[in-house]
Design an enzyme around this catalytic site. Sequence first.
Site, PDB file in Angstrom:
ATOM      1  N   THR A 190       0.802  -1.216   0.000  1.00 61.50           N
ATOM      2  CA  THR A 190       0.000   0.000   0.000  1.00 61.50           C
ATOM      3  C   THR A 190       0.837   1.271   0.000  1.00 61.50           C
ATOM      4  O   THR A 190       0.289   2.362  -0.183  1.00 61.50           O
ATOM      5  CB  THR A 190      -0.927   0.042   1.226  1.00 61.50           C
ATOM      6  OG1 THR A 190      -0.131  -0.022   2.422  1.00 61.50           O
ATOM      7  CG2 THR A 190      -1.902  -1.117   1.215  1.00 61.50           C
ATOM      8  N   LYS A 191       2.147   1.153   0.207  1.00 64.16           N
ATOM      9  CA  LYS A 191       3.001   2.332   0.195  1.00 64.16           C
ATOM     10  C   LYS A 191       3.299   2.742  -1.245  1.00 64.16           C
ATOM     11  O   LYS A 191       3.349   1.904  -2.145  1.00 64.16           O
ATOM     12  CB  LYS A 191       4.309   2.058   0.955  1.00 64.16           C
ATOM     13  CG  LYS A 191       4.090   1.650   2.407  1.00 64.16           C
ATOM     14  CD  LYS A 191       3.389   2.737   3.190  1.00 64.16           C
ATOM     15  CE  LYS A 191       3.284   2.420   4.681  1.00 64.16           C
ATOM     16  NZ  LYS A 191       2.316   1.357   4.985  1.00 64.16           N
ATOM     17  N   PHE A 192       3.549   4.033  -1.444  1.00 59.79           N
ATOM     18  CA  PHE A 192       3.683   4.485  -2.835  1.00 59.79           C
ATOM     19  C   PHE A 192       4.967   3.949  -3.465  1.00 59.79           C
ATOM     20  O   PHE A 192       5.042   3.769  -4.681  1.00 59.79           O
ATOM     21  CB  PHE A 192       3.578   6.009  -2.921  1.00 59.79           C
ATOM     22  CG  PHE A 192       4.846   6.779  -2.751  1.00 59.79           C
ATOM     23  CD1 PHE A 192       5.388   7.477  -3.807  1.00 59.79           C
ATOM     24  CD2 PHE A 192       5.500   6.822  -1.522  1.00 59.79           C
ATOM     25  CE1 PHE A 192       6.552   8.200  -3.653  1.00 59.79           C
ATOM     26  CE2 PHE A 192       6.649   7.550  -1.367  1.00 59.79           C
ATOM     27  CZ  PHE A 192       7.193   8.242  -2.429  1.00 59.79           C
ATOM     28  N   GLN A 288       2.059  10.832  -0.041  1.00 60.86           N
ATOM     29  CA  GLN A 288       1.605   9.445  -0.136  1.00 60.86           C
ATOM     30  C   GLN A 288       0.168   9.285   0.346  1.00 60.86           C
ATOM     31  O   GLN A 288      -0.580   8.476  -0.195  1.00 60.86           O
ATOM     32  CB  GLN A 288       2.546   8.564   0.690  1.00 60.86           C
ATOM     33  CG  GLN A 288       2.168   7.107   0.718  1.00 60.86           C
ATOM     34  CD  GLN A 288       3.171   6.257   1.485  1.00 60.86           C
ATOM     35  OE1 GLN A 288       2.964   5.071   1.624  1.00 60.86           O
ATOM     36  NE2 GLN A 288       4.261   6.837   1.977  1.00 60.86           N
TER      37      GLN A 288
END
Length: 385
Positions: A190-192, A288
């Site tokens: 889910t992190k950019f 983000q």
Amino acid sequence: MTDSPVFREPLHVGRPNIGSRARLTERLEGALDRLYLTNGPLVREFEERLAEVAGVDHCVAVCNATIGLQVAAKAAGIRGGDEVIVPAFTWVATAAALDWIGIVPVFCDADETTGNIDWTKVEALIGPRTRGIMGVHVFGRPCEVDELEEIAGRHGLPLLFDSAHAIGCTYKGRPVGGFGTAEVYSFHATKFVNSFEGGAIVTRDAEFAERCRELRNFGITSAGEIRSGGTNAKMNEAAAAMGLTSLEVMDSLMEANRINHGRYEKGLDGLPGVWVRGQAEGERANHQYLVIEIDAAVAGIHRDEVHTALIAQNVLSRRYFHPSCHQVEPYLSDPARHAPHPLPHAEALAERVLALPTGTTVGPSEIDQVCDIIRRCVSARTPAR
């Protein structure tokens, strides 16, 4: 609202960004050809690139950021039964990583403006069992690093940062990653910037980095000797391949997020009791997370009602971080872990903030429609003036 959802396909918070599939495939095929599938040359390359991004000399890639926090705490000499001061307003993983290895999280209230740990409250929480301080750069906005470093230095405590949200951001013009004893990045899907699943410990301290490398691999030294206990926290080559591919497009991802942030600000401008949380002025931000706050007393509607309305329209917003860590189990009812007490600023934030979809899969028209849903919710309930 219409009977059918505005969006046929759900809009997600934290939907993965994918870089060049060709480059990813090339790297994966290289790993298969080499028959070197874990903790190999791709991991080394990923560590080198991350160290450059963080502006440090040392990076230790790990299988996920939760394990990274645990390895960093152990490397800092923090043991079971010790206390570490942590913010109450953060994802529960920050506290859970410590609690899982017997370290007691002592929760500190938040600064409502930044969302970060309130450094003015930290010193009062230092006691005879305190062995460390852990800050979190919430939503990528850096903590008050100078103040925390001064407190930690004066008391001889290691200062660690959960930097899951903050890769690519700056504090006073310096990259987040080189502060305190060490910082821990997250590369969850889910992190950019993602590595499917993964994390990294970044530090300026060569000796600390070496301890982390040993702890990552069952306590085995670079000479092949077992010098201490340890765990299996190694990153595999497939994760590193994805991480490298993601890093190659980090700047363009940040730019897409920045543009989305501006679009949301424009779309919600002037809406009573609703605003987009900003980043530190003059600093580089990865944007983000796109986070709004809803003040129910002004907007006439609670954040949860807006959240429910968005879900009904297939906009999968997230109530980060609700409830605050000190309001959930096992901390809520176990005085041995945490003596319950009100932390009003963290609790207030947990009732107001809402994360909205952003990233490369969200375009201008989608943002405009999300803003329109929120505007209609608020307009229907805002008290007459």
